[in-house]
Design a protein around this motif. Structure first.
Motif, PDB file in Angstrom:
ATOM      1  N   ASP A  15     -54.315 -28.845  88.440  1.00  0.00           N
ATOM      2  CA  ASP A  15     -52.957 -28.413  88.808  1.00  0.00           C
ATOM      3  C   ASP A  15     -51.957 -28.573  87.672  1.00  0.00           C
ATOM      4  OD1 ASP A  15     -53.980 -27.875  91.303  1.00  0.00           O
ATOM      5  OD2 ASP A  15     -53.131 -29.661  92.266  1.00  0.00           O
ATOM      6  N   LYS A  16     -52.435 -28.995  86.494  1.00  0.00           N
ATOM      7  CA  LYS A  16     -51.590 -29.198  85.308  1.00  0.00           C
ATOM      8  C   LYS A  16     -50.486 -30.230  85.532  1.00  0.00           C
ATOM      9  CE  LYS A  16     -52.395 -24.708  83.103  1.00  0.00           C
ATOM     10  NZ  LYS A  16     -53.742 -24.635  83.537  1.00  0.00           N
ATOM     11  N   ARG A  17     -50.798 -31.230  86.350  1.00  0.00           N
ATOM     12  CA  ARG A  17     -49.813 -32.296  86.594  1.00  0.00           C
ATOM     13  C   ARG A  17     -49.895 -33.420  85.556  1.00  0.00           C
ATOM     14  NH1 ARG A  17     -46.924 -31.679  91.180  1.00  0.00           N
ATOM     15  NH2 ARG A  17     -47.783 -30.407  92.851  1.00  0.00           N
ATOM     16  N   LEU A  18     -51.029 -33.555  84.873  1.00  0.00           N
ATOM     17  CA  LEU A  18     -51.185 -34.621  83.873  1.00  0.00           C
ATOM     18  C   LEU A  18     -50.611 -34.123  82.551  1.00  0.00           C
ATOM     19  CD1 LEU A  18     -54.815 -35.818  84.691  1.00  0.00           C
ATOM     20  CD2 LEU A  18     -52.651 -36.668  85.615  1.00  0.00           C
ATOM     21  N   ALA A  40     -46.423 -34.645  86.529  1.00  0.00           N
ATOM     22  CA  ALA A  40     -45.421 -33.705  87.044  1.00  0.00           C
ATOM     23  C   ALA A  40     -45.427 -33.780  88.572  1.00  0.00           C
ATOM     24  CB  ALA A  40     -45.744 -32.284  86.585  1.00  0.00           C
ATOM     25  N   LEU A  41     -44.261 -34.057  89.149  1.00  0.00           N
ATOM     26  CA  LEU A  41     -44.145 -34.161  90.602  1.00  0.00           C
ATOM     27  C   LEU A  41     -43.561 -32.897  91.211  1.00  0.00           C
ATOM     28  CD1 LEU A  41     -42.821 -37.826  90.924  1.00  0.00           C
ATOM     29  CD2 LEU A  41     -45.187 -37.008  90.834  1.00  0.00           C
ATOM     30  N   LYS A  42     -42.635 -32.274  90.501  1.00  0.00           N
ATOM     31  CA  LYS A  42     -42.037 -31.021  90.981  1.00  0.00           C
ATOM     32  C   LYS A  42     -41.865 -30.098  89.791  1.00  0.00           C
ATOM     33  CE  LYS A  42     -38.065 -29.072  93.383  1.00  0.00           C
ATOM     34  NZ  LYS A  42     -36.672 -29.292  93.812  1.00  0.00           N
ATOM     35  N   ALA A  51     -43.163 -21.106  80.526  1.00  0.00           N
ATOM     36  CA  ALA A  51     -43.449 -22.438  81.068  1.00  0.00           C
ATOM     37  C   ALA A  51     -42.249 -23.343  80.803  1.00  0.00           C
ATOM     38  CB  ALA A  51     -44.696 -23.008  80.417  1.00  0.00           C
ATOM     39  N   ARG A  52     -41.768 -23.983  81.845  1.00  0.00           N
ATOM     40  CA  ARG A  52     -40.614 -24.861  81.703  1.00  0.00           C
ATOM     41  C   ARG A  52     -41.025 -26.287  82.045  1.00  0.00           C
ATOM     42  NH1 ARG A  52     -35.682 -22.139  84.640  1.00  0.00           N
ATOM     43  NH2 ARG A  52     -34.619 -22.346  82.669  1.00  0.00           N
ATOM     44  N   PRO A  53     -40.291 -27.269  81.513  1.00  0.00           N
ATOM     45  CA  PRO A  53     -40.629 -28.658  81.832  1.00  0.00           C
ATOM     46  C   PRO A  53     -40.472 -28.913  83.331  1.00  0.00           C
ATOM     47  CG  PRO A  53     -38.978 -28.543  80.070  1.00  0.00           C
ATOM     48  CD  PRO A  53     -39.154 -27.160  80.610  1.00  0.00           C
ATOM     49  N   PRO A  54     -41.253 -29.840  83.894  1.00  0.00           N
ATOM     50  CA  PRO A  54     -41.120 -30.150  85.322  1.00  0.00           C
ATOM     51  C   PRO A  54     -39.726 -30.666  85.647  1.00  0.00           C
ATOM     52  CG  PRO A  54     -43.054 -31.218  84.358  1.00  0.00           C
ATOM     53  CD  PRO A  54     -42.271 -30.647  83.238  1.00  0.00           C
ATOM     54  N   GLU A  55     -39.274 -30.403  86.870  1.00  0.00           N
ATOM     55  CA  GLU A  55     -37.962 -30.897  87.310  1.00  0.00           C
ATOM     56  C   GLU A  55     -38.011 -32.398  87.575  1.00  0.00           C
ATOM     57  OE1 GLU A  55     -36.469 -28.680  90.631  1.00  0.00           O
ATOM     58  OE2 GLU A  55     -36.408 -26.808  89.503  1.00  0.00           O
ATOM     59  N   ILE A  56     -39.132 -32.874  88.115  1.00  0.00           N
ATOM     60  CA  ILE A  56     -39.277 -34.299  88.428  1.00  0.00           C
ATOM     61  C   ILE A  56     -40.624 -34.775  87.900  1.00  0.00           C
ATOM     62  CG2 ILE A  56     -39.407 -36.028  90.272  1.00  0.00           C
ATOM     63  CD1 ILE A  56     -37.784 -34.138  92.039  1.00  0.00           C
ATOM     64  N   VAL A  57     -40.622 -35.915  87.200  1.00  0.00           N
ATOM     65  CA  VAL A  57     -41.876 -36.492  86.699  1.00  0.00           C
ATOM     66  C   VAL A  57     -41.959 -37.973  87.054  1.00  0.00           C
ATOM     67  CG1 VAL A  57     -42.079 -34.904  84.740  1.00  0.00           C
ATOM     68  CG2 VAL A  57     -40.937 -37.103  84.416  1.00  0.00           C
ATOM     69  N   ALA A  58     -43.182 -38.457  87.145  1.00  0.00           N
ATOM     70  CA  ALA A  58     -43.439 -39.895  87.145  1.00  0.00           C
ATOM     71  C   ALA A  58     -43.708 -40.223  85.684  1.00  0.00           C
ATOM     72  CB  ALA A  58     -44.639 -40.232  88.012  1.00  0.00           C
ATOM     73  N   LEU A  88     -43.407 -38.002  94.825  1.00  0.00           N
ATOM     74  CA  LEU A  88     -44.648 -38.601  94.337  1.00  0.00           C
ATOM     75  C   LEU A  88     -45.750 -38.483  95.385  1.00  0.00           C
ATOM     76  CD1 LEU A  88     -45.858 -40.522  91.970  1.00  0.00           C
ATOM     77  CD2 LEU A  88     -45.447 -42.327  93.615  1.00  0.00           C
ATOM     78  N   VAL A  89     -45.420 -38.828  96.622  1.00  0.00           N
ATOM     79  CA  VAL A  89     -46.416 -38.766  97.700  1.00  0.00           C
ATOM     80  C   VAL A  89     -46.820 -37.316  97.976  1.00  0.00           C
ATOM     81  CG1 VAL A  89     -46.807 -39.227 100.152  1.00  0.00           C
ATOM     82  CG2 VAL A  89     -45.703 -40.955  98.719  1.00  0.00           C
ATOM     83  N   ASP A  90     -45.865 -36.408  97.949  1.00  0.00           N
ATOM     84  CA  ASP A  90     -46.179 -34.990  98.169  1.00  0.00           C
ATOM     85  C   ASP A  90     -47.129 -34.457  97.089  1.00  0.00           C
ATOM     86  OD1 ASP A  90     -44.582 -34.934 100.417  1.00  0.00           O
ATOM     87  OD2 ASP A  90     -42.880 -33.966  99.430  1.00  0.00           O
ATOM     88  N   ALA A  91     -46.867 -34.822  95.836  1.00  0.00           N
ATOM     89  CA  ALA A  91     -47.661 -34.310  94.716  1.00  0.00           C
ATOM     90  C   ALA A  91     -49.056 -34.934  94.671  1.00  0.00           C
ATOM     91  CB  ALA A  91     -46.932 -34.552  93.401  1.00  0.00           C
ATOM     92  N   LEU A  92     -49.154 -36.194  95.127  1.00  0.00           N
ATOM     93  CA  LEU A  92     -50.420 -36.930  95.022  1.00  0.00           C
ATOM     94  C   LEU A  92     -51.037 -37.196  96.398  1.00  0.00           C
ATOM     95  CD1 LEU A  92     -49.015 -37.397  92.232  1.00  0.00           C
ATOM     96  CD2 LEU A  92     -50.209 -39.549  92.126  1.00  0.00           C
TER      97      LEU A  92
END
Length: 196
Positions: A15-18, A40-42, A51-58, A88-92
């Motif tokens: 999902d390209k979250r890492l 990347a959380l959102k 491609a833009r940077p994520p709005e919310i990250v851990a 965080l919970v939604d993404a993971l």
């Protein structure tokens, strides 16, 4: 050959979250995969395939997962706001599991407070962060001496932190997510009062 797909990080990788990995590899402990970087959380909406940077990250994430297990065993990260626990919970979802050790250092939590929050059946340690890094705060939380880590590479340091996290058994006051939202302060500008 073992690959990231056989761990809980596999779906996050697809999902390209890492993102922005400092470390993304097997650790010294057989069957344990480690990740240090951002999750990347959102995602920001794509405009014209840009491609833009994520709005919310851990941010400053340190995490490990065992091969063949569905969940992440240990995760420590920096959240700009306690409210991002939901993101965080939604993404993971399905990757954060009951029994995992999860430490969220939040920008807008009172510096003198520590909490535990159970959200969708998963327990989180909610901790304040001032100017230190998640790495430094975590070492302090687990009473790990820096000198003990000097001869270790990133994989070895990640193992040492994960092992300490999995043994961690402190108990903090339990609050709900909604109570945390009412208690959190404004987000402090992480760049304020820094020398230019």
């Amino acid at each position: 050959m073992s690959t990231i797909e056989k761990t809980a990080f596999g779906k996050l990788d697809v999902d390209k979250r890492l993102q922005n990995p400092v470390f993304k590899d097997w650790t010294k402990k057989p069957g344990r995969f480690g990740f240090r970087g951002e999750i990347a959380l959102k995602f920001a909406p794509n405009i014209a395939d840009e491609a833009r940077p994520p709005e919310i990250v851990a941010a400053q994430t340190i995490a490990v997962a065992e091969e063949g297990k569905p969940g992440i065993d240990f995760l420590a990260c920096y959240l700009l706001s306690f409210a991002y626990l939901k993101s965080l919970v939604d993404a993971l979802r399905g990757i954060l599991v009951p029994g995992g050790k999860y430490f969220l250092f939040c920008n807008n939590i009172d510096l003198n407070k520590r909490y535990q929050v159970t959200y969708e059946g998963v327990s989180f340690y909610i901790l304040p962060i001032d100017e230190a890094t998640v790495y430094n705060e975590t070492l302090e939380l687990f009473y790990i001496e820096r000198n003990d880590l000097k001869k270790l590479d990133t994989a070895g340091k990640t193992d040492r932190m994960a092992d300490a996290a999995l043994r961690y058994a402190a108990v903090f006051p339990e609050i709900s997510y909604e109570e945390g939202l009412s208690l959190m302060g404004p987000v402090r500008d992480p760049g304020a009062n820094r020398p230019v």
